[in-house]
Design a protein around this motif. Structure first.
Motif, PDB file in Angstrom:
ATOM      1  N   ALA A   1       8.263 -52.514  12.076  1.00  0.00           N
ATOM      2  CA  ALA A   1       9.396 -53.427  12.217  1.00  0.00           C
ATOM      3  C   ALA A   1       8.895 -54.812  12.603  1.00  0.00           C
ATOM      4  O   ALA A   1       7.804 -54.946  13.153  1.00  0.00           O
ATOM      5  CB  ALA A   1      10.377 -52.923  13.269  1.00  0.00           C
ATOM      6  N   ALA A   2       9.710 -55.828  12.308  1.00  0.00           N
ATOM      7  CA  ALA A   2       9.364 -57.201  12.685  1.00  0.00           C
ATOM      8  C   ALA A   2      10.634 -57.964  13.021  1.00  0.00           C
ATOM      9  O   ALA A   2      11.726 -57.627  12.541  1.00  0.00           O
ATOM     10  CB  ALA A   2       8.598 -57.904  11.572  1.00  0.00           C
ATOM     11  N   VAL A   3      10.456 -59.007  13.840  1.00  0.00           N
ATOM     12  CA  VAL A   3      11.577 -59.852  14.246  1.00  0.00           C
ATOM     13  C   VAL A   3      11.122 -61.299  14.194  1.00  0.00           C
ATOM     14  O   VAL A   3       9.993 -61.627  14.559  1.00  0.00           O
ATOM     15  CB  VAL A   3      12.079 -59.457  15.645  1.00  0.00           C
TER      16      VAL A   3
ATOM     17  N   THR B   1      16.445 -62.579  12.522  1.00  0.00           N
ATOM     18  CA  THR B   1      16.107 -61.861  11.298  1.00  0.00           C
ATOM     19  C   THR B   1      15.162 -60.714  11.633  1.00  0.00           C
ATOM     20  O   THR B   1      14.172 -60.917  12.329  1.00  0.00           O
ATOM     21  CB  THR B   1      15.433 -62.795  10.278  1.00  0.00           C
ATOM     22  N   THR B   2      15.501 -59.526  11.138  1.00  0.00           N
ATOM     23  CA  THR B   2      14.671 -58.355  11.398  1.00  0.00           C
ATOM     24  C   THR B   2      14.278 -57.674  10.093  1.00  0.00           C
ATOM     25  O   THR B   2      14.959 -57.823   9.073  1.00  0.00           O
ATOM     26  CB  THR B   2      15.401 -57.347  12.299  1.00  0.00           C
ATOM     27  N   TYR B   3      13.193 -56.931  10.153  1.00  0.00           N
ATOM     28  CA  TYR B   3      12.654 -56.212   9.005  1.00  0.00           C
ATOM     29  C   TYR B   3      12.254 -54.825   9.472  1.00  0.00           C
ATOM     30  O   TYR B   3      11.750 -54.666  10.586  1.00  0.00           O
ATOM     31  CB  TYR B   3      11.413 -56.929   8.452  1.00  0.00           C
TER      32      TYR B   3
ATOM     33  N   ILE C   1      14.386 -53.318  16.564  1.00  0.00           N
ATOM     34  CA  ILE C   1      13.470 -54.270  17.195  1.00  0.00           C
ATOM     35  C   ILE C   1      14.272 -55.426  17.770  1.00  0.00           C
ATOM     36  O   ILE C   1      15.267 -55.860  17.192  1.00  0.00           O
ATOM     37  CB  ILE C   1      12.402 -54.780  16.196  1.00  0.00           C
ATOM     38  N   SER C   2      13.842 -55.899  18.932  1.00  0.00           N
ATOM     39  CA  SER C   2      14.500 -57.046  19.553  1.00  0.00           C
ATOM     40  C   SER C   2      13.471 -57.802  20.387  1.00  0.00           C
ATOM     41  O   SER C   2      12.365 -57.306  20.619  1.00  0.00           O
ATOM     42  CB  SER C   2      15.680 -56.594  20.421  1.00  0.00           C
TER      43      SER C   2
ATOM     44  N   LEU D   1       4.776 -59.992   6.266  1.00  0.00           N
ATOM     45  CA  LEU D   1       4.722 -58.992   7.331  1.00  0.00           C
ATOM     46  C   LEU D   1       3.289 -58.592   7.648  1.00  0.00           C
ATOM     47  O   LEU D   1       3.036 -57.531   8.218  1.00  0.00           O
ATOM     48  CB  LEU D   1       5.564 -57.764   6.978  1.00  0.00           C
ATOM     49  N   ALA D   2       2.345 -59.448   7.279  1.00  0.00           N
ATOM     50  CA  ALA D   2       0.938 -59.199   7.587  1.00  0.00           C
ATOM     51  C   ALA D   2       0.643 -59.574   9.028  1.00  0.00           C
ATOM     52  O   ALA D   2       1.011 -60.665   9.477  1.00  0.00           O
ATOM     53  CB  ALA D   2       0.060 -60.002   6.649  1.00  0.00           C
TER      54      ALA D   2
END
Length: 121
Positions: free
Chosen positions: A49-51, A58-60, A71-72, A105-106
């Motif tokens: 996950a990413a934020v 925006t989250t992934y 995710i937060s 997202l790397a």
């Protein structure tokens, strides 16, 4: 660059929940996109996950965790969180946080020690 330390892992039964935390050092934490990754035994590290840096608007998520993980981030506390619900045995892994590039997202920069999550069936 930020230094990262993960915590909150543990042993949980399938269907249970855990909340991971990643504490970051440095006053520039808020300008970084942040992500969680995991590595299971014998497997490569994978994205979870990413934020985004901009207040976390925006989250992934990886398809495997979508709808179960959230995710937060709290920029005032220099911390990013991963709420994990409905855990499955296949979620067992060492979980790491990292600074990430969006939209690729790397991950980049140094890794923390990680935190072990073990889900029993």
């Amino acid at each position: 660059q930020v230094q990262l330390v993960e915590s909150g892992g543990g042993l949980v039964q399938a269907g249970g929940s855990l909340r991971l935390s990643c504490a970051a050092s440095g006053r520039t934490f808020s300008i970084y996109n942040m992500g969680w990754f995991r590595q299971a035994p014998g497997k490569e590290r994978e994205f979870v996950a990413a934020v985004s840096w901009s207040g976390g608007s925006t989250t992934y998520y990886a398809d495997s965790v979508k709808g179960r993980f959230t995710i937060s981030r709290d920029n005032a506390k220099n911390t990013v969180y991963l709420q994990m619900n409905s855990l499955k045995p296949e979620d067992t892994a060492v979980y790491y946080c990292a600074t990430v590039r969006i939209p690729t997202l790397a991950p980049f920069g140094s890794w923390g020690p990680g935190t072990q999550v073990t889900v029993s069936s």
